[in-house]
Design an enzyme around this catalytic site. Structure first.
Site, PDB file in Angstrom:
ATOM      1  N   ASN A  32      60.896   8.189  53.402  1.00  0.00           N
ATOM      2  CA  ASN A  32      60.364   9.069  54.488  1.00  0.00           C
ATOM      3  C   ASN A  32      60.767   8.349  55.818  1.00  0.00           C
ATOM      4  O   ASN A  32      60.598   8.831  57.029  1.00  0.00           O
ATOM      5  CB  ASN A  32      58.829   8.933  54.635  1.00  0.00           C
ATOM      6  N   LEU A  33      61.661   7.230  55.825  1.00  0.00           N
ATOM      7  CA  LEU A  33      62.312   6.584  57.003  1.00  0.00           C
ATOM      8  C   LEU A  33      61.306   6.031  57.735  1.00  0.00           C
ATOM      9  O   LEU A  33      61.791   5.741  59.109  1.00  0.00           O
ATOM     10  CB  LEU A  33      63.344   7.459  57.467  1.00  0.00           C
ATOM     11  N   ILE A  52      55.902  10.204  49.840  1.00  0.00           N
ATOM     12  CA  ILE A  52      55.156  10.200  48.681  1.00  0.00           C
ATOM     13  C   ILE A  52      53.658  10.652  48.601  1.00  0.00           C
ATOM     14  O   ILE A  52      52.985  11.025  47.664  1.00  0.00           O
ATOM     15  CB  ILE A  52      54.944   8.571  48.033  1.00  0.00           C
ATOM     16  N   ALA A  75      58.378   2.206  47.655  1.00  0.00           N
ATOM     17  CA  ALA A  75      57.736   2.693  48.939  1.00  0.00           C
ATOM     18  C   ALA A  75      56.595   1.946  48.886  1.00  0.00           C
ATOM     19  O   ALA A  75      55.577   2.573  48.305  1.00  0.00           O
ATOM     20  CB  ALA A  75      57.891   4.128  48.756  1.00  0.00           C
ATOM     21  N   SER A 118      54.336  -7.975  43.288  1.00  0.00           N
ATOM     22  CA  SER A 118      54.689  -9.063  44.201  1.00  0.00           C
ATOM     23  C   SER A 118      53.795 -10.389  43.635  1.00  0.00           C
ATOM     24  O   SER A 118      52.761 -10.184  43.107  1.00  0.00           O
ATOM     25  CB  SER A 118      53.917  -8.885  45.483  1.00  0.00           C
ATOM     26  N   TYR A 142      46.862  -6.151  50.790  1.00  0.00           N
ATOM     27  CA  TYR A 142      48.156  -5.736  50.459  1.00  0.00           C
ATOM     28  C   TYR A 142      48.390  -6.181  48.963  1.00  0.00           C
ATOM     29  O   TYR A 142      48.608  -5.485  48.006  1.00  0.00           O
ATOM     30  CB  TYR A 142      49.212  -6.436  51.151  1.00  0.00           C
ATOM     31  N   LYS A 146      49.091  -3.836  45.348  1.00  0.00           N
ATOM     32  CA  LYS A 146      49.858  -4.059  44.265  1.00  0.00           C
ATOM     33  C   LYS A 146      49.433  -4.351  42.748  1.00  0.00           C
ATOM     34  O   LYS A 146      49.971  -3.684  41.970  1.00  0.00           O
ATOM     35  CB  LYS A 146      50.683  -5.280  44.768  1.00  0.00           C
ATOM     36  N   ARG A 283      48.521 -20.844  59.558  1.00  0.00           N
ATOM     37  CA  ARG A 283      48.408 -19.326  59.382  1.00  0.00           C
ATOM     38  C   ARG A 283      47.352 -19.051  58.167  1.00  0.00           C
ATOM     39  O   ARG A 283      47.418 -19.792  57.027  1.00  0.00           O
ATOM     40  CB  ARG A 283      49.943 -18.760  58.948  1.00  0.00           C
TER      41      ARG A 283
HETATM   42  C1  WQD Z   1      56.994 -18.326  54.383  1.00  0.00           C
HETATM   43  C2  WQD Z   1      56.592 -19.680  54.937  1.00  0.00           C
HETATM   44  C3  WQD Z   1      54.792 -19.383  56.659  1.00  0.00           C
HETATM   45  C4  WQD Z   1      56.909 -17.189  59.522  1.00  0.00           C
HETATM   46  C5  WQD Z   1      54.928 -13.129  52.215  1.00  0.00           C
HETATM   47  C6  WQD Z   1      53.715 -12.352  51.496  1.00  0.00           C
HETATM   48  C7  WQD Z   1      53.917 -12.334  50.114  1.00  0.00           C
HETATM   49  C8  WQD Z   1      55.414 -11.758  49.692  1.00  0.00           C
HETATM   50  C9  WQD Z   1      56.279 -12.562  50.439  1.00  0.00           C
HETATM   51  C10 WQD Z   1      55.518  -9.196  49.524  1.00  0.00           C
HETATM   52  C11 WQD Z   1      54.995 -19.891  55.046  1.00  0.00           C
HETATM   53  C12 WQD Z   1      56.044 -20.081  57.285  1.00  0.00           C
HETATM   54  C13 WQD Z   1      56.604 -17.851  58.499  1.00  0.00           C
HETATM   55  C14 WQD Z   1      57.097 -18.069  60.937  1.00  0.00           C
HETATM   56  C15 WQD Z   1      56.521 -20.154  59.662  1.00  0.00           C
HETATM   57  N1  WQD Z   1      55.440 -10.454  50.355  1.00  0.00           N
HETATM   58  N2  WQD Z   1      56.278 -19.348  58.432  1.00  0.00           N
HETATM   59  N3  WQD Z   1      56.877 -19.260  60.836  1.00  0.00           N
HETATM   60  O1  WQD Z   1      53.753 -15.656  53.291  1.00  0.00           O
HETATM   61  O2  WQD Z   1      54.870 -16.943  51.803  1.00  0.00           O
HETATM   62  O3  WQD Z   1      54.931 -14.320  51.636  1.00  0.00           O
HETATM   63  O4  WQD Z   1      56.204 -12.619  51.667  1.00  0.00           O
HETATM   64  O5  WQD Z   1      55.466  -9.068  48.463  1.00  0.00           O
HETATM   65  O6  WQD Z   1      52.970 -11.379  49.654  1.00  0.00           O
HETATM   66  O7  WQD Z   1      52.656 -13.022  51.800  1.00  0.00           O
HETATM   67  O8  WQD Z   1      56.025 -15.437  53.370  1.00  0.00           O
HETATM   68  O9  WQD Z   1      57.995 -15.587  54.908  1.00  0.00           O
HETATM   69  O10 WQD Z   1      55.837 -15.140  55.749  1.00  0.00           O
HETATM   70  O11 WQD Z   1      56.274 -17.395  55.173  1.00  0.00           O
HETATM   71  O12 WQD Z   1      56.285 -21.193  59.923  1.00  0.00           O
HETATM   72  O13 WQD Z   1      57.539 -17.554  61.974  1.00  0.00           O
HETATM   73  O14 WQD Z   1      57.078 -19.735  56.351  1.00  0.00           O
HETATM   74  O15 WQD Z   1      53.563 -20.150  56.931  1.00  0.00           O
HETATM   75  O16 WQD Z   1      54.680 -21.225  54.839  1.00  0.00           O
HETATM   76  P1  WQD Z   1      54.756 -15.619  52.664  1.00  0.00           P
HETATM   77  P2  WQD Z   1      56.723 -15.735  55.111  1.00  0.00           P
END
Ligand code: WQD
Length: 325
Positions: A32-33, A52, A75, A118, A142, A146, A283
């Site tokens: 769906n862009l 979808i 998607a 995921s 989220y 999944k 975070r």
């Molecule tokens: C990685 C690390 C942050 C940004 C997410 C989803 C997970 C899956 C993959 C889909 C963490 C740190 C990040 C920033 C930082 N998604 N960070 N500064 O949270 O491990 O996983 O993506 O299915 O469900 O939760 O990935 O890339 O956000 O973070 O310090 O600006 O980098 O705290 O330790 P994450 P992420």
């Protein structure tokens, strides 16, 4: 085979589409862009601008080109933070969208679905590395969606004979090794694209979320896996369920942990850019460490992470960002 890639104009979807085209399949992208990009569409693949949430559009797509043999389902909304404040949006798109998709697949007599799941289905790790027997206890909405989709798939397997592969990605990153993907993710929140936007000057500094974790350098450790490795796994998974007639759920990760500081230092070296950073608070919901066991994917699918070392992840990302900015 005739493959419908639902969400094929997105970041992972475009790499998956490329992989299936490279392997000689006939591919139709359905997107769906909303976050997918037109520049990610390849001339070798047909395109249907569809949603979808529109059952009749799915039915039409599944019947197009003489009918689909398999479907790749990517998607979904995927912003973890947003899913906690706007769960309604995730319920509608991810859950209701799945119901439409499965009903349309059943009506069309579709045999195979490859689903983009995921590591978020696991939640806080009880042990490491995480294998597929690890309890599923998502910490965010989220991840809950999944996991529910995986359960819908199991029921439609039992009741409708649709075989599926659920691929539980860890931290997807990197860009096509041959530099063929033109569209960059918009407003990314994940570490590597955020670092790349800093290297390009789109952002001014990287916030490092937490420096006091129980890890060697105090920052979180994640399992980054190259998107081209993920793409290959989709094709191998389709081969597997076609060959065995069995559904499968596997982790996809590099089985290597990298800290935020390691990723940042590698990016500084490869890009030659200073990439300013500053410590920020933790975070919410971030586990200190997450690493995968991908032994099952190796054993069943014959999959191996080939491009998932930090060097290749950052080089291919930088290649994409440098040429677009
Ligand atoms: C990685 C690390 C942050 C940004 C997410 C989803 C997970 C899956 C993959 C889909 C963490 C740190 C990040 C920033 C930082 N998604 N960070 N500064 O949270 O491990 O996983 O993506 O299915 O469900 O939760 O990935 O890339 O956000 O973070 O310090 O600006 O980098 O705290 O330790 P994450 P992420």
């Amino acid at each position: 085979m005739n493959i419908l890639v639902v969400g094929g104009a997105g970041y992972i979807g475009s790499h998956v589409t490329r992989e299936f085209l490279d392997r000689g399949h006939r591919v139709t992208v359905f997107d769906n862009l909303s976050s997918g990009l037109r520049e990610n569409l390849f001339s070798g693949a047909a395109f249907i601008h569809g949603d979808i949430l529109r059952y009749e559009q799915l039915v039409a797509a599944l019947g197009s080109g003489g009918g689909m043999d398999g479907l790749v389902y990517l998607a979904a909304f995927k912003a973890v933070g947003e899913s906690m404040v706007q769960p309604e949006k995730y319920s509608i798109n991810n859950i209701i969208g799945t119901v439409h998709l499965l009903n349309a697949a059943a009506a069309a007599g579709l045999k195979y679905i490859i689903f983009s799941s995921s590591a978020a289905v696991y939640g806080e790790p009880a042990y490491l590395p995480i294998d597929e027997k690890h309890p599923t206890n998502p910490e965010n909405y989220y991840g809950f969606t999944k996991l529910e989709i995986e359960k819908f798939l199991s029921w439609y397997d039992r009741l409708k004979g649709i075989r599926f592969a659920s691929l539980r990605y860890f931290n997807a990153a990197g860009y096509d090794i041959k530099g063929r993907i033109r569209g960059l993710e918009q407003n990314p929140a994940n570490l590597i694209p955020v670092i790349m936007e800093n290297a390009c000057g789109i952002r001014k500094e990287l916030q490092i979320f937490g420096g006091d974790y129980d890890t060697p350098d105090g920052t979180c450790i994640r399992d980054y896996v190259h998107v081209s490795d993920l793409a290959a796994a989709h094709a191998l998974a389709l081969d597997y369920i076609g060959r065995t007639g069995k559904s499968v759920t596997v982790n996809l990760g590099s089985e290597t942990g990298s800290s935020v500081l390691e990723v940042l230092e590698t990016a500084r070296r490869i890009t030659g850019k200073p990439i300013p950073s500053r410590p920020a608070g933790r975070r919410p919901g971030d586990p200190a460490r997450l690493t995968a066991s991908a032994a099952l994917a190796r054993e069943l699918l014959g999959w191996k992470a080939e491009y998932s070392d930090l060097e290749t992840l950052i080089k291919t990302s930088w290649n994409a960002y440098r040429s677009s900015n």
